[in-house]
Design a protein around this motif. Structure first.
Motif, PDB file in Angstrom:
ATOM      1  N   LEU A  71     -13.943 -42.752  35.121  1.00 39.82           N
ATOM      2  CA  LEU A  71     -13.605 -41.329  35.018  1.00 39.82           C
ATOM      3  C   LEU A  71     -12.751 -40.876  36.200  1.00 39.82           C
ATOM      4  O   LEU A  71     -11.820 -40.077  36.035  1.00 39.82           O
ATOM      5  CB  LEU A  71     -14.873 -40.486  34.928  1.00 39.82           C
ATOM      6  CG  LEU A  71     -15.625 -40.591  33.595  1.00 39.82           C
ATOM      7  CD1 LEU A  71     -16.974 -39.904  33.701  1.00 39.82           C
ATOM      8  CD2 LEU A  71     -14.807 -40.003  32.465  1.00 39.82           C
ATOM      9  N   GLU A  72     -13.061 -41.360  37.390  1.00 40.89           N
ATOM     10  CA  GLU A  72     -12.272 -41.005  38.576  1.00 40.89           C
ATOM     11  C   GLU A  72     -10.842 -41.530  38.446  1.00 40.89           C
ATOM     12  O   GLU A  72      -9.883 -40.826  38.751  1.00 40.89           O
ATOM     13  CB  GLU A  72     -12.931 -41.553  39.842  1.00 40.89           C
ATOM     14  CG  GLU A  72     -12.134 -41.321  41.109  1.00 40.89           C
ATOM     15  CD  GLU A  72     -11.858 -39.863  41.432  1.00 40.89           C
ATOM     16  OE1 GLU A  72     -10.845 -39.590  42.108  1.00 40.89           O
ATOM     17  OE2 GLU A  72     -12.639 -38.986  41.019  1.00 40.89           O
ATOM     18  N   GLU A  73     -10.700 -42.771  37.981  1.00 44.55           N
ATOM     19  CA  GLU A  73      -9.362 -43.327  37.780  1.00 44.55           C
ATOM     20  C   GLU A  73      -8.604 -42.523  36.729  1.00 44.55           C
ATOM     21  O   GLU A  73      -7.410 -42.231  36.893  1.00 44.55           O
ATOM     22  CB  GLU A  73      -9.448 -44.793  37.369  1.00 44.55           C
ATOM     23  CG  GLU A  73      -9.897 -45.699  38.498  1.00 44.55           C
ATOM     24  CD  GLU A  73     -10.142 -47.134  38.049  1.00 44.55           C
ATOM     25  OE1 GLU A  73      -9.980 -47.435  36.837  1.00 44.55           O
ATOM     26  OE2 GLU A  73     -10.497 -47.952  38.913  1.00 44.55           O
ATOM     27  N   ASN A  74      -9.285 -42.146  35.655  1.00 40.70           N
ATOM     28  CA  ASN A  74      -8.662 -41.345  34.608  1.00 40.70           C
ATOM     29  C   ASN A  74      -8.229 -39.990  35.157  1.00 40.70           C
ATOM     30  O   ASN A  74      -7.134 -39.507  34.854  1.00 40.70           O
ATOM     31  CB  ASN A  74      -9.628 -41.165  33.438  1.00 40.70           C
ATOM     32  CG  ASN A  74      -8.983 -40.416  32.299  1.00 40.70           C
ATOM     33  OD1 ASN A  74      -7.965 -40.835  31.768  1.00 40.70           O
ATOM     34  ND2 ASN A  74      -9.571 -39.293  31.933  1.00 40.70           N
ATOM     35  N   ARG A  75      -9.074 -39.378  35.988  1.00 43.70           N
ATOM     36  CA  ARG A  75      -8.725 -38.085  36.576  1.00 43.70           C
ATOM     37  C   ARG A  75      -7.468 -38.187  37.427  1.00 43.70           C
ATOM     38  O   ARG A  75      -6.588 -37.325  37.386  1.00 43.70           O
ATOM     39  CB  ARG A  75      -9.884 -37.543  37.428  1.00 43.70           C
ATOM     40  CG  ARG A  75      -9.617 -36.121  37.962  1.00 43.70           C
ATOM     41  CD  ARG A  75     -10.642 -35.685  38.995  1.00 43.70           C
ATOM     42  NE  ARG A  75     -10.631 -36.503  40.188  1.00 43.70           N
ATOM     43  CZ  ARG A  75      -9.707 -36.425  41.161  1.00 43.70           C
ATOM     44  NH1 ARG A  75      -8.710 -35.582  41.065  1.00 43.70           N
ATOM     45  NH2 ARG A  75      -9.787 -37.201  42.220  1.00 43.70           N
ATOM     46  N   GLN A  76      -7.346 -39.280  38.178  1.00 45.82           N
ATOM     47  CA  GLN A  76      -6.156 -39.466  39.011  1.00 45.82           C
ATOM     48  C   GLN A  76      -4.906 -39.582  38.149  1.00 45.82           C
ATOM     49  O   GLN A  76      -3.872 -38.988  38.466  1.00 45.82           O
ATOM     50  CB  GLN A  76      -6.324 -40.692  39.897  1.00 45.82           C
ATOM     51  CG  GLN A  76      -7.365 -40.504  40.978  1.00 45.82           C
ATOM     52  CD  GLN A  76      -7.651 -41.780  41.759  1.00 45.82           C
ATOM     53  OE1 GLN A  76      -7.054 -42.810  41.521  1.00 45.82           O
ATOM     54  NE2 GLN A  76      -8.589 -41.702  42.689  1.00 45.82           N
ATOM     55  N   TYR A  77      -4.987 -40.329  37.051  1.00 44.07           N
ATOM     56  CA  TYR A  77      -3.845 -40.448  36.142  1.00 44.07           C
ATOM     57  C   TYR A  77      -3.504 -39.100  35.507  1.00 44.07           C
ATOM     58  O   TYR A  77      -2.344 -38.731  35.390  1.00 44.07           O
ATOM     59  CB  TYR A  77      -4.115 -41.476  35.045  1.00 44.07           C
ATOM     60  CG  TYR A  77      -4.101 -42.901  35.528  1.00 44.07           C
ATOM     61  CD1 TYR A  77      -2.974 -43.448  36.142  1.00 44.07           C
ATOM     62  CD2 TYR A  77      -5.213 -43.721  35.364  1.00 44.07           C
ATOM     63  CE1 TYR A  77      -2.958 -44.764  36.585  1.00 44.07           C
ATOM     64  CE2 TYR A  77      -5.210 -45.034  35.803  1.00 44.07           C
ATOM     65  CZ  TYR A  77      -4.076 -45.548  36.410  1.00 44.07           C
ATOM     66  OH  TYR A  77      -4.070 -46.839  36.848  1.00 44.07           O
ATOM     67  N   MET A  78      -4.537 -38.373  35.105  1.00 40.12           N
ATOM     68  CA  MET A  78      -4.308 -37.077  34.464  1.00 40.12           C
ATOM     69  C   MET A  78      -3.733 -36.077  35.461  1.00 40.12           C
ATOM     70  O   MET A  78      -2.837 -35.304  35.117  1.00 40.12           O
ATOM     71  CB  MET A  78      -5.607 -36.545  33.858  1.00 40.12           C
ATOM     72  CG  MET A  78      -6.137 -37.407  32.720  1.00 40.12           C
ATOM     73  SD  MET A  78      -4.950 -37.652  31.389  1.00 40.12           S
ATOM     74  CE  MET A  78      -5.001 -36.051  30.632  1.00 40.12           C
ATOM     75  N   ASP A  79      -4.235 -36.072  36.693  1.00 45.05           N
ATOM     76  CA  ASP A  79      -3.680 -35.185  37.717  1.00 45.05           C
ATOM     77  C   ASP A  79      -2.203 -35.462  37.923  1.00 45.05           C
ATOM     78  O   ASP A  79      -1.394 -34.538  38.010  1.00 45.05           O
ATOM     79  CB  ASP A  79      -4.426 -35.344  39.042  1.00 45.05           C
ATOM     80  CG  ASP A  79      -5.808 -34.711  39.031  1.00 45.05           C
ATOM     81  OD1 ASP A  79      -6.136 -33.990  38.070  1.00 45.05           O
ATOM     82  OD2 ASP A  79      -6.569 -34.958  39.988  1.00 45.05           O
ATOM     83  N   ALA A  80      -1.852 -36.738  37.998  1.00 43.61           N
ATOM     84  CA  ALA A  80      -0.444 -37.105  38.181  1.00 43.61           C
ATOM     85  C   ALA A  80       0.383 -36.685  36.973  1.00 43.61           C
ATOM     86  O   ALA A  80       1.497 -36.173  37.122  1.00 43.61           O
ATOM     87  CB  ALA A  80      -0.328 -38.606  38.415  1.00 43.61           C
TER      88      ALA A  80
END
Length: 92
Positions: A71-80
Motif C-alpha cells: 500500500l505504501e508503494e502504491n501510495r508513492q506511485y499514486m502521489d507521483a
C-alpha cells in the motif's frame, strides 16, 4: 518517507524486519497466499523462526506487513501520478 533508525541496534532491527518482509513477499508470490509458512520465510530470510515473531509477529502480522508495504508503494506511485498534472498546470 520514513526517518532512518538512529542507533546501530535500531538499524539492524529495521534491516532484519525488511529481510523478513522481503522473504515473506517472495514466499507468498512463489508458493501462493495460503501455502507459505513462517518456516519458508525463516529459511528465505536466513533468520530463526523466533526472530520473525520478535521483529514482525505471527503469520497474520507478516501478511499485514507485506500488505502495508504494498500500500505504501502504491501510495508513492499514486502521489507521483497525481502530482505530475499539477506540476504541468503550475508551470504554464
Amino acid at each position: 518517507m520514513s526517518i532512518p533508525p538512529a542507533t546501530r541496534t535500531e538499524r539492524r532491527k529495521a534491516a532484519t524486519r525488511k529481510a523478513i518482509v522481503d522473504a515473506a513477499e517472495s514466499a507468498i508470490v512463489e508458493l501462493g497466499p495460503n501455502a507459505w509458512t513462517l518456516e519458508d520465510v525463516s529459511e528465505r530470510a536466513d533468520v530463526a523462526l523466533q526472530t520473525i515473531y520478535n521483529r514482525v509477529g505471527n503469520r497474520s502480522a507478516v501478511l499485514v506487513a507485506v500488505a502495508e508495504r504494498a500500500l505504501e508503494e502504491n501510495r508513492q506511485y499514486m502521489d507521483a501520478a497525481y502530482s505530475a498534472p499539477a506540476r504541468r498546470l503550475n508551470a504554464s
